[in-house]
Scaffold this active site. Structure first.
Site, PDB file in Angstrom:
ATOM      1  N   GLY A 178       0.833  -1.206   0.000  1.00  0.00           N
ATOM      2  CA  GLY A 178       0.000   0.000   0.000  1.00  0.00           C
ATOM      3  C   GLY A 178       0.857   1.241   0.000  1.00  0.00           C
ATOM      4  CG  ASN A 179      -0.153   4.671  -1.499  1.00  0.00           C
ATOM      5  OD1 ASN A 179      -0.886   5.484  -0.951  1.00  0.00           O
ATOM      6  ND2 ASN A 179      -0.493   4.052  -2.635  1.00  0.00           N
TER       7      ASN A 179
END
Ligand code: C5P
Length: 406
Positions: free
Chosen positions: A209-210
């Site tokens: 993810g980020n």
């Protein structure tokens, strides 16, 4: 913008607060509005049409036909004539009928024909107001895009104290003035916004993810919705909530899901704002079981490319549709952003600065430069994301730039 020259349909229903509608009519007329009153039969028990027609300068409408000469009162024409409809006071019965489309009188029929924004100012006894069915109907109407002017607290006609009083006419007029002043320049425009991160699953418990929070996209959605647009907010996992009734939220997890939702919705849109931080790659294989520590020193995860949502929309974009993208560059910022705009066929690109403290991922503030396809450039100071959203919308859609009628 003031109320000068505005066409307002004022619906009046059977509540003690109907006496306040006379004052409301007077104030609206004083502000230069043209007021057409539609009153229910019960409303006429509380205030007479003679008073109301004298104050509004127009015959009051109550029935579908004028008895005697058989003149038909066209609710359809009223729906087209109005710039705004307000039902004040709105009783529990009328709220229930409006929420369920029960058009058994002139007022609710006019509501169903209404093309303009509709406001409701409820008035009733406190127990009726807080009753689960009244609240359900109010929430339903809010979800339908109706603006609710919440009832005020105080002494009620029943001599009980509590919430249920119709808001004072002066405050209602101020709300309507504010509504027109905030500029409903995106009324009925359809705008799709992508927001937040994407999660790319590795196995049932892990993902790539980020740190995107979704704040910029959610702020854009609120700004567009408050200016009258119908917004579809396609968001990756985000803790934020969208409050405006004009926002339809579509939750997705991965880039592939975001791609599907965006491509499905885009053809019906006037514009799209791509503010999501989409993962460029995803694991080539998703393990159905939790990957175990193998004991080896090195673990290699093979990644494959995700679809580029922005570029795909750029390819199917029709004349009149606008797309706006974001760019986060570390070097040669403007040149790279212009290149990205070309590649993805954006009309505008918003350049986030990575070099400024407080800008970008996770922060409540952002500092942007907006570049347009035809070479215009505007740089803004570090501002809250809400204010940045306004700058972006003003720049890209303001002054009637978003003109296509779908
Ligand atoms: O190529 P890059 O990721 O820097 O481009 C950023 C812009 O493209 C953003 O507007 C982002 O939302 C959009 N984008 C997208 N789909 C991707 C990657 C980026 O819509 N797969």
């Amino acid at each position: 913008m003031s109320l000068q020259g505005k066409h307002i349909v004022l619906g009046i229903t059977g509540s003690i607060a109907a006496y306040k509608s006379a004052i409301l009519t007077r104030l609206l007329v004083k502000k230069g509005a043209e007021v057409q009153i539609v009153i229910t039969s019960a409303g006429k028990e509380f205030i007479t049409p003679v008073t109301l027609s004298a104050l509004s300068g127009r015959p009051v409408i109550s029935e579908f036909f004028t008895s005697g000469d058989g003149t038909w009162h066209s609710h359809v024409d009223l729906g087209l004539w109005a710039d705004l409809m307000i039902v004040a006071p709105a009783t529990a019965a009328t709220i229930g009928k409006m929420a369920n489309g029960i058009a058994d009188n002139m007022l609710v029929t006019t509501y169903l024909s209404m093309k303009a924004p509709v406001f409701l100012a409820p008035a009733m006894d406190l127990d009726m107001y807080r009753h689960i069915s009244t609240q359900r109907n109010i929430e339903k109407l809010r979800g339908d895009g109706i603006y609710i002017i919440d009832a005020a607290e105080g002494e009620l006609a029943s001599h009980l104290e509590g919430k249920g009083r119709m808001e004072e006419p002066e405050n209602i007029v101020a709300t309507l003035e504010q509504f027109f002043a905030t500029g409903h320049d995106l009324e009925k425009k359809k705008i799709m916004i992508t927001a937040g991160p994407t999660y790319e699953r590795i196995d049932p418990v892990r993902f790539i993810g980020n740190f995107s929070s979704g704040k910029m996209g959610f702020a854009l959605a609120e700004e567009c919705a408050s200016r009258g647009a119908e917004v579809i907010l396609i968001t990756g996992p985000s803790a934020l909530s969208a409050s405006h009734p004009n926002i339809v939220r579509v939750n997705v997890e991965s880039a592939a899901e975001m791609y599907d939702a965006a491509l499905q919705n885009f053809p019906q849109m006037d514009a799209a704002i791509l503010s999501a931080a989409v993962a460029d790659y995803r694991p080539e294989q998703k393990s159905e079981e939790k990957i175990k520590r193998s004991g080896k020193e090195k673990f290699t995860l093979s990644l494959i490319s995700n679809p580029d949502i922005a570029a795909s929309l750029g390819k199917i974009k029709e004349p009149g549709q606008l797309t706006i993208g974001f760019a986060l560059e570390t070097n040669d910022e403007e040149h790279n952003a212009m290149k990205k705009m070309e590649e993805k066929n954006f009309d505008y690109i918003v350049l986030n600065s990575l070099n400024d403290p407080g800008a970008g991922f996770g922060h409540d503030t952002n500092k942007v430069t907006i570049l347009s396809r035809n070479g215009e450039k505007q740089s803004f100071a570090l501002k809250s994301k809400d204010e940045v959203a306004k700058d972006i919308v003003d720049n890209a859609f303001g002054n009637g730039k978003l003109t296509m009628d779908n």
